[in-house]
Design a protein around this motif. Structure first.
Motif, mmCIF file in Angstrom:
data_model
loop_
_atom_site.group_PDB
_atom_site.id
_atom_site.type_symbol
_atom_site.label_atom_id
_atom_site.label_comp_id
_atom_site.label_asym_id
_atom_site.label_seq_id
_atom_site.Cartn_x
_atom_site.Cartn_y
_atom_site.Cartn_z
ATOM 1 N N UNK A 342 0.821 -1.205 0.000
ATOM 2 C CA UNK A 342 0.000 0.000 0.000
ATOM 3 C C UNK A 342 0.853 1.252 0.000
ATOM 4 N N UNK A 343 0.441 2.277 -0.762
ATOM 5 C CA UNK A 343 1.127 3.568 -0.779
ATOM 6 C C UNK A 343 0.214 4.691 -0.294
ATOM 7 N N UNK A 344 -1.067 4.594 -0.608
ATOM 8 C CA UNK A 344 -2.071 5.534 -0.109
ATOM 9 C C UNK A 344 -3.365 4.761 0.129
ATOM 10 N N UNK A 345 -4.199 5.286 0.986
ATOM 11 C CA UNK A 345 -5.390 4.565 1.414
ATOM 12 C C UNK A 345 -6.350 4.296 0.253
ATOM 13 N N UNK A 346 -6.879 3.074 0.212
ATOM 14 C CA UNK A 346 -7.949 2.758 -0.733
ATOM 15 C C UNK A 346 -8.922 1.782 -0.071
ATOM 16 N N UNK A 347 -10.152 1.766 -0.617
ATOM 17 C CA UNK A 347 -11.253 1.055 0.023
ATOM 18 C C UNK A 347 -11.805 -0.049 -0.877
ATOM 19 N N UNK A 348 -12.466 -1.001 -0.244
ATOM 20 C CA UNK A 348 -13.227 -2.002 -0.955
ATOM 21 C C UNK A 348 -14.271 -1.279 -1.820
ATOM 22 N N UNK A 349 -14.359 -1.643 -3.073
ATOM 23 C CA UNK A 349 -15.297 -0.997 -3.981
ATOM 24 C C UNK A 349 -14.719 0.145 -4.792
ATOM 25 N N UNK A 366 -11.572 -2.749 -6.467
ATOM 26 C CA UNK A 366 -10.962 -3.337 -5.269
ATOM 27 C C UNK A 366 -12.002 -4.206 -4.564
ATOM 28 N N UNK A 367 -11.649 -5.474 -4.321
ATOM 29 C CA UNK A 367 -12.589 -6.393 -3.686
ATOM 30 C C UNK A 367 -11.841 -7.570 -3.085
ATOM 31 N N UNK A 368 -12.502 -8.222 -2.141
ATOM 32 C CA UNK A 368 -11.938 -9.426 -1.509
ATOM 33 C C UNK A 368 -10.516 -9.192 -1.014
ATOM 34 N N UNK A 369 -10.304 -8.058 -0.364
ATOM 35 C CA UNK A 369 -8.965 -7.729 0.125
ATOM 36 C C UNK A 369 -8.694 -8.412 1.457
ATOM 37 N N UNK A 370 -7.430 -8.799 1.644
ATOM 38 C CA UNK A 370 -7.004 -9.394 2.907
ATOM 39 C C UNK A 370 -5.691 -8.769 3.344
ATOM 40 N N UNK A 371 -5.473 -8.736 4.652
ATOM 41 C CA UNK A 371 -4.220 -8.196 5.177
ATOM 42 C C UNK A 371 -3.166 -9.282 5.277
ATOM 43 N N UNK A 372 -2.025 -8.937 5.843
ATOM 44 C CA UNK A 372 -0.901 -9.875 5.921
ATOM 45 C C UNK A 372 -1.227 -11.108 6.753
ATOM 46 N N UNK A 373 -2.206 -10.997 7.656
ATOM 47 C CA UNK A 373 -2.610 -12.138 8.491
ATOM 48 C C UNK A 373 -3.714 -12.964 7.851
ATOM 49 N N UNK A 374 -4.103 -12.611 6.619
ATOM 50 C CA UNK A 374 -5.147 -13.357 5.938
ATOM 51 C C UNK A 374 -6.551 -12.968 6.336
ATOM 52 N N UNK A 375 -6.698 -11.854 7.060
ATOM 53 C CA UNK A 375 -8.010 -11.400 7.511
ATOM 54 C C UNK A 375 -8.646 -10.493 6.452
ATOM 55 N N UNK A 386 0.809 -4.752 3.735
ATOM 56 C CA UNK A 386 0.633 -5.759 2.694
ATOM 57 C C UNK A 386 -0.843 -6.063 2.521
ATOM 58 N N UNK A 387 -1.270 -6.043 1.268
ATOM 59 C CA UNK A 387 -2.659 -6.351 0.925
ATOM 60 C C UNK A 387 -2.654 -7.454 -0.131
ATOM 61 N N UNK A 388 -3.490 -8.453 0.089
ATOM 62 C CA UNK A 388 -3.668 -9.505 -0.909
ATOM 63 C C UNK A 388 -5.003 -9.276 -1.607
#
Length: 405
Positions: A342-349, A366-375, A386-388
């Motif tokens: 990530x470099x700047x904030x972004x949202x689902x949708x 942007x959809x089905x995003x998960x963080x480094x812990x898989x949440x 980190x965003x997956x």
């Protein structure tokens, strides 16, 4: 006709990687010494060595700017620095000063020397003189027209490099005096305060206490504020003029700027050489260039002396239509999931555009995003987190996520 080199700016090692990923043939960088861009991150000696290895492993070239106007205290240390650059395998140094040229030539005889646009070279005799002194390439003054460049190229057997894109200064080839006068920050020593972007008023000699605004709009007037150079619509003319290297300005710009601009000119140059007679400017490339930070566009001095339409009188602010929100660090072809920093904030949708090296871009929600812990997450709020995220089309390392502002 020889295909010209596409030369990109790299203010940091990270930007250098993006320049090459998107099609640059060479980059120019600044070390922590003798560079005219103290506002960029610049390269430590260890980083320079790593950058040279990285560049040469790709079969590309790297040039180091040593283009300040040297005082005696600078010359004292320049010989050692030149020997160091020669030792680590830098492809060339860029100098503005005749004393610097002589010092580099004596200390590092195998190191190629390019003459900066700061040297204000405006004629064939001067170009020939630089060659006689040992230069291998000259970047003429920005104030030259196509006609003047063609004549120099026809009369001088030496490489010619010209700027094709980026910021312009209201000064002679960038040799600004106002910055030092107003702020004590010497532009010719790398610390320009950009006074040509400020708002000004005038005073009449016999009425020294009466300040008179130069009125254009309610915001003010920025009488020295040049638009940026953009020659994307004139790639055939640039190639046919015999220019050896097309230079992009911007060592203080970010990855999105470098990637977008390099990508546009790479496509234009390659398309032209595939079919010179049938070439037509792709208007989509100009649209792409409008998405990066700029101050409006002009063709500079290539066709005629710039008039009022080459200046932005209304504002000194950049036009910013898009911003970078993330970069792809990895991609799993089996799952279609991209690992994003990530470099700047972004949202689902959010509607994003993903710029892929040498492939253009596609729109991605942007959809089905998960963080480094898989949440699962609905927003990426933290810098460099980190965003997956699964993407609709394949991506690769160095792909960039941008969002309309």
């Amino acid at each position: 006709m020889k295909k010209p080199e596409l030369l990109a700016p790299a203010g940091s090692f990270n930007t250098l990687k993006y320049a090459f990923a998107y099609g640059a043939d060479a980059v120019y960088v600044g070390g922590e010494e003798f560079s005219l861009r103290t506002a960029s991150k610049n390269f430590s000696r260890a980083e320079l060595e790593e950058a040279v290895r990285y560049t040469h492993n790709l079969g590309k070239k790297i040039y180091v700017a040593v283009n300040i106007f040297c005082h005696n205290t600078d010359i004292d240390d320049l010989a050692e620095y030149a020997k160091y650059l020669e030792l680590i395998g830098v492809d060339a140094v860029i100098v503005s000063d005749i004393g610097a040229l002589n010092t580099v030539k004596t200390a590092a005889p195998t190191l190629d020397i390019h003459i900066s646009t700061q040297a204000n070279t405006t004629n064939s005799a001067a170009v020939g003189a630089w060659k006689a002194l040992g230069a291998t390439r000259v970047v003429p003054a920005r104030e030259l027209s196509f006609e003047e460049i063609r004549r120099i190229k026809s009369e001088c057997d030496i490489e010619i490099e010209t700027f094709i894109h980026g910021a312009m200064c209201i000064s002679y080839s960038g040799r600004c005096l106002m910055s030092n006068y107003f702020t004590g920050r010497g532009a010719n020593q790398g610390a320009c305060a950009h006074p040509c972007r400020w708002e000004y008023s005038i005073k009449e000699k016999t009425r020294p206490d009466e300040e008179m605004p130069v009125v254009e709009t309610e915001r003010g007037t920025f009488i020295f504020n040049s638009k940026d150079l953009c020659m994307i619509e004139y790639v055939p003319e640039l190639c046919e003029a015999g220019i050896d290297s097309f230079k992009i300005e911007g060592r203080v710009k970010n990855e999105l700027y470098v990637a977008t601009v390099v990508s546009a000119y790479r496509k234009a140059i390659d398309t032209y050489f595939e079919n010179p007679k049938g070439y037509k400017t792709d208007k989509a490339l100009l649209t792409e260039l409008s998405k990066v930070s700029h101050r409006g566009y002009t063709t500079g001095f290539y066709f005629k002396k710039p008039g009022a339409d080459a200046h932005n009188f209304e504002s000194s602010e950049y036009i910013r239509e898009y911003g970078i929100v993330g970069v792809v660090k990895d991609y799993d072809k089996d799952t279609g999931i991209a690992t994003i920093e990530q470099r700047n904030r972004f949202f689902d949708g959010d509607e994003l555009e993903i710029l892929v090296p040498k492939e253009g871009y596609f729109t991605q929600i942007a959809k089905d995003m998960k963080n480094a812990d898989g949440e699962s997450i609905t927003v990426a709020p933290n810098a460099q987190m980190t965003v997956y995220m699964k993407t609709d089309s394949p991506v690769k390392e160095f792909s960039i996520l941008r969002k309309k502002l």
